[in-house]
Motif scaffolding. Sequence first.
Motif, short mmCIF file in Angstrom:
data_model
loop_
_atom_site.label_atom_id
_atom_site.label_comp_id
_atom_site.label_asym_id
_atom_site.label_seq_id
_atom_site.Cartn_x
_atom_site.Cartn_y
_atom_site.Cartn_z
N LEU A 210 55.30 -34.20 3.91
CA LEU A 210 56.69 -34.58 4.13
C LEU A 210 56.96 -36.00 3.63
O LEU A 210 58.10 -36.33 3.30
N THR A 211 55.92 -36.82 3.56
CA THR A 211 56.09 -38.18 3.03
C THR A 211 56.25 -38.16 1.51
O THR A 211 57.05 -38.91 0.95
N ASN A 212 55.51 -37.29 0.85
CA ASN A 212 55.50 -37.26 -0.62
C ASN A 212 56.59 -36.38 -1.21
O ASN A 212 56.97 -36.56 -2.37
N TYR A 213 57.10 -35.41 -0.43
CA TYR A 213 58.11 -34.49 -0.95
C TYR A 213 59.24 -34.33 0.07
O TYR A 213 58.99 -34.25 1.27
N PRO A 214 60.49 -34.24 -0.39
CA PRO A 214 61.58 -33.89 0.52
C PRO A 214 61.39 -32.46 1.02
O PRO A 214 60.79 -31.62 0.34
N LEU A 215 61.92 -32.19 2.21
CA LEU A 215 61.73 -30.88 2.82
C LEU A 215 62.29 -29.76 1.95
O LEU A 215 61.70 -28.68 1.85
N ASN A 216 63.44 -30.01 1.26
CA ASN A 216 64.04 -28.95 0.45
C ASN A 216 63.24 -28.66 -0.83
O ASN A 216 63.53 -27.70 -1.53
N GLU A 217 62.24 -29.50 -1.14
CA GLU A 217 61.37 -29.22 -2.28
C GLU A 217 60.10 -28.49 -1.84
O GLU A 217 59.28 -28.12 -2.67
N ILE A 218 59.97 -28.28 -0.53
CA ILE A 218 58.80 -27.57 -0.01
C ILE A 218 59.19 -26.17 0.46
O ILE A 218 58.51 -25.19 0.16
N ILE A 219 60.30 -26.08 1.20
CA ILE A 219 60.77 -24.79 1.69
C ILE A 219 62.26 -24.66 1.41
O ILE A 219 63.00 -25.65 1.39
#
Length: 274
Positions: A210-219
């Motif tokens: 979550l530090t390295n990627y925004p949440l919308n880029e993960i799910i």
Amino acid sequence: MTRMTFQAAATMGQLQKRLDNIANNIANTNTTGYKNRDANFSSLLSQQINLEADPTNETGRLTPEGLRVGTGAKLGHTNFDFTQGSLQTTDRNLDVALLEDNQFFQVAVEENGQQEVRYTRAGNFYLSPMENDTVMLVTSNGNPVLGANQQPITLADNMEDLTIDENGMINVTRNGVQVVEGQLGVVEAVRPRLFEASGESLFRLSEDSLTNYPLNEIINDVDTIRVQSGALEGSNVDIAKQTTDMIETQRAYQFNARTISMHDQINGLINQLR
């Protein structure tokens, strides 16, 4: 201990971790929603041992003088295989199986006094009695299942029937009338490699992710849900492959153990020379 012994001992420790991973896969062959884990190895640093230069070999030489000696291998990383497992028909209204890869149900889990959203492929749900004559849709471990509005799914208890259709809609029948009273909250993992296991067929997002990627880029939220009611997704573990990997790893472990014993024997013979 010599370099040879250190190499074998370091590799054996990592091979044991791979055996533990294989054993965990085999033990969960019949676990609903379980995802296979593959262990990958990588070489440790190599050491350059320089030899005395030989003038006869200098002309046209393309490789560095000396020897490159490795220091063993280590378990590089463990990857999850999120491909769909086989579907098992149960004919139970509250059993739901996702039909698309990399899609997950959302579950609320309370840990250390804080509530956290976690993700699972296991769709064996139940109804848990609540206050004020209501029931909550929960997992087999009692964790609330989240709906499309990111809130736990609660329903009035005075129902005659409950079904979940192919779009994840929760249809409740009261007084002979069927009404949609909720929808399962399903998300798609854009970067499934960032998931980490948290037990009980649940996955979570680490703080580093979550530090390295925004949440919308993960799910991402899923607009069109495809599920099959009355069925469960089984484990996607290939028992034949796991057995083969186990034998292969055991042989590698034995070879490294044999290296240590042979090295010890050679040292014993050298010490006997006078």
